[in-house]
Design a protein around this motif. Structure first.
Motif, short mmCIF file in Angstrom:
data_model
loop_
_atom_site.label_atom_id
_atom_site.label_comp_id
_atom_site.label_asym_id
_atom_site.label_seq_id
_atom_site.Cartn_x
_atom_site.Cartn_y
_atom_site.Cartn_z
N GLN A 275 33.86 34.88 12.60
CA GLN A 275 33.57 35.48 13.90
C GLN A 275 34.74 35.27 14.86
OE1 GLN A 275 29.71 33.64 14.93
NE2 GLN A 275 28.81 35.69 14.78
N VAL A 276 34.94 36.27 15.70
CA VAL A 276 35.99 36.24 16.70
C VAL A 276 35.37 36.47 18.07
CG1 VAL A 276 38.04 37.43 17.58
CG2 VAL A 276 37.79 37.03 15.11
N ALA A 277 35.80 35.71 19.05
CA ALA A 277 35.40 35.93 20.44
C ALA A 277 36.50 36.73 21.13
CB ALA A 277 35.18 34.60 21.15
N TRP A 278 36.13 37.87 21.69
CA TRP A 278 37.10 38.79 22.30
C TRP A 278 36.68 39.02 23.75
CZ3 TRP A 278 37.35 43.59 24.65
CH2 TRP A 278 38.57 44.29 24.60
N THR A 279 37.56 38.65 24.69
CA THR A 279 37.25 38.77 26.12
C THR A 279 38.03 39.92 26.72
OG1 THR A 279 36.85 36.39 26.28
CG2 THR A 279 37.24 37.57 28.34
N LEU A 280 37.32 40.81 27.40
CA LEU A 280 37.91 42.02 27.96
C LEU A 280 38.83 41.72 29.15
CD1 LEU A 280 38.06 45.13 28.24
CD2 LEU A 280 36.01 44.99 29.68
N GLN A 291 38.93 32.14 17.81
CA GLN A 291 38.13 32.02 16.59
C GLN A 291 36.92 31.15 16.86
OE1 GLN A 291 40.63 31.32 12.96
NE2 GLN A 291 42.27 31.07 14.47
N ILE A 292 35.80 31.49 16.27
CA ILE A 292 34.59 30.68 16.35
C ILE A 292 34.47 29.91 15.04
CG2 ILE A 292 32.08 30.74 16.49
CD1 ILE A 292 32.32 33.12 18.31
N GLY A 293 34.29 28.62 15.14
CA GLY A 293 34.23 27.81 13.93
C GLY A 293 35.62 27.31 13.56
N THR A 294 35.78 26.95 12.31
CA THR A 294 37.04 26.39 11.83
C THR A 294 38.15 27.43 11.89
OG1 THR A 294 35.82 24.94 10.33
CG2 THR A 294 38.18 25.22 9.91
N PRO A 295 39.24 27.17 12.61
CA PRO A 295 40.32 28.15 12.69
C PRO A 295 41.07 28.27 11.36
CG PRO A 295 40.95 26.12 13.81
CD PRO A 295 39.51 25.96 13.41
N ARG A 299 44.67 34.14 9.89
CA ARG A 299 44.14 35.20 10.76
C ARG A 299 45.06 35.53 11.93
NH1 ARG A 299 38.51 31.83 11.25
NH2 ARG A 299 37.87 31.98 9.05
N THR A 300 46.17 34.83 12.06
CA THR A 300 47.00 34.93 13.25
C THR A 300 47.40 36.37 13.56
OG1 THR A 300 47.86 32.70 12.90
CG2 THR A 300 49.11 34.16 14.36
N GLU A 301 47.97 37.08 12.58
CA GLU A 301 48.44 38.45 12.83
C GLU A 301 47.28 39.36 13.21
OE1 GLU A 301 51.07 41.94 10.59
OE2 GLU A 301 50.35 40.21 9.47
N PHE A 302 46.13 39.19 12.57
CA PHE A 302 44.95 40.00 12.88
C PHE A 302 44.47 39.74 14.29
CE2 PHE A 302 40.19 40.22 12.63
CZ PHE A 302 40.10 41.61 12.61
N LEU A 303 44.47 38.47 14.72
CA LEU A 303 44.01 38.12 16.07
C LEU A 303 44.97 38.67 17.12
CD1 LEU A 303 42.86 34.42 15.50
CD2 LEU A 303 41.44 36.47 15.59
N VAL A 304 46.26 38.61 16.84
CA VAL A 304 47.24 39.18 17.77
C VAL A 304 47.01 40.68 17.93
CG1 VAL A 304 49.69 39.67 18.11
CG2 VAL A 304 48.96 37.39 17.38
N TRP A 305 46.70 41.35 16.83
CA TRP A 305 46.43 42.79 16.88
C TRP A 305 45.18 43.07 17.72
CZ3 TRP A 305 42.37 45.72 14.60
CH2 TRP A 305 42.55 47.12 14.65
#
Length: 346
Positions: A275-280, A291-295, A299-305
């Motif tokens: 799960q990912v927390a995304w703030t507008l 990231q929610i839970g264990t980082p 996932r770094t590149e995906f989260l940056v995108w």
């Protein structure tokens, strides 16, 4: 018509410091484990105020607790507040049930600091730290740690916006505060003010945050910056909120220009599902992604995108949702976006 104000701290930016800092109440490096060993709690549990939960309003409080007698509730001082009056009331009722029966009747007072957080979009919506023993002293060597920022002090009274003009729409004001000295007001920059925000509201916010102090900051140390959101919401006004956790495919369908994007991610290499927390924030401010839970570094590149995406929202909906967080359920599989794709495939 009255106007409710939702006050939220958005993000910390911490720069380390290492010299002596001034503070009246500081955490002990090695707190006396016996000082609070007999702490007892009775009375009601903390409840998420219904009006705050309905609009997904978060909250964060830090209290100083002073125990002066074994059979008496602690004296409470609010050290830091980014929460509604209803949240503060819930926490005050909670700590009224504290007792420290092993405190000698004629002994010295015991001081503690405790933090409470209301989080509308996590499994445990209300969390709090264990009370931490503290000591009153004039100075200590500050540590190169984010813990140094826990001394941030806000005014004892909540913001007073009674003089701001009537309005029928939600308005947001974001300010960036930069502290350069322990006993001086922060430099204030208005990072964003929505079209519905009046000059009176912006001035009221600026005046209020200039009363903040960072007393444990090292004199002459490097600056500290923090961003805070103030949302003016007319009482009784309806507002949009994000739904509970949504699938990645549903989230991406709300993104502006998604059909013309090119992207490919193998989610199977990222410890899926997760799960990912995304703030507008965009287009007014940067989005925030966590990231929610264990980082997982994979996932770094995906989260940056994800952080660079912008929702396709009209102005009114954007102001209602700005600063809110949506939880994204990321499945296993692959994410393929092509220039002619009609929908993302996962």
């Amino acid at each position: 018509m009255r106007i409710a104000v939702v006050v939220t701290f958005i993000a910390w930016v911490a720069i380390g410091f290492s010299r002596a800092a001034q503070a009246q109440i500081v955490e002990l490096d090695r707190p006396d484990s016996q000082a609070l060993s007999c702490l007892q709690k009775t009375g009601p549990a903390i409840r998420y105020p219904a009006q705050d939960e309905a609009i997904r309003a978060p909250g964060h409080l830090r209290l100083s607790l002073k125990f002066t007698a074994p059979d008496r509730a602690p004296e409470v001082t609010v050290l830091f507040r980014a929460a509604s009056e209803a949240m503060l009331d819930q926490v005050r009722w909670f700590v009224r049930g504290y007792r420290l029966p092993c405190l000698p009747a004629d002994g010295a007072a015991v001081l503690a600091v405790q933090e409470f957080e209301f989080k509308p979009r996590v499994t445990d919506p209300i969390t709090w730290t264990a009370p931490r023993a503290v000591v009153e002293q004039e100075a200590r060597a500050a540590q190169d740690s984010p813990k140094a920022l826990t001394c941030l002090r806000t005014p004892k009274t909540p913001p007073e916006f009674a003089g701001t003009p009537w309005q029928g729409e939600i308005a947001n004001v974001f300010v960036e505060l930069t502290f350069t000295a322990p006993d001086s007001p922060p430099a204030v920059k208005v990072a964003y003010a929505g079209a519905n925000a009046s000059g009176t509201q912006i001035d009221a916010v600026t005046e209020y945050v200039q009363r903040y102090r960072l007393p444990c900051m090292a004199p002459g140390g490097k600056p500290y910056s923090v961003q805070q959101q103030f949302q003016f919401r007319p009482y009784g006004a309806g507002a949009r909120v994000f739904k509970d956790a949504v699938p990645l495919r549903t989230f991406l369908a709300s993104i502006k220009g998604i059909r013309g994007m090119q992207a490919r991610f193998d989610l199977r290499t990222m410890g899926c599902p997760f799960q990912v927390a995304w703030t507008l924030g965009k287009p007014a401010l940067d989005n925030r992604v966590g990231q929610i839970g264990t980082p997982d570094l994979n996932r770094t590149e995906f989260l940056v995108w994800l952080a660079g995406l912008q929702m396709d929202l009209k102005e009114r909906s954007f102001e209602e949702l700005l600063g809110q967080t949506v939880i994204i359920d990321v499945p296993c599989g692959t994410l393929n976006l092509g220039g002619d794709a009609t929908a993302p495939s996962t």
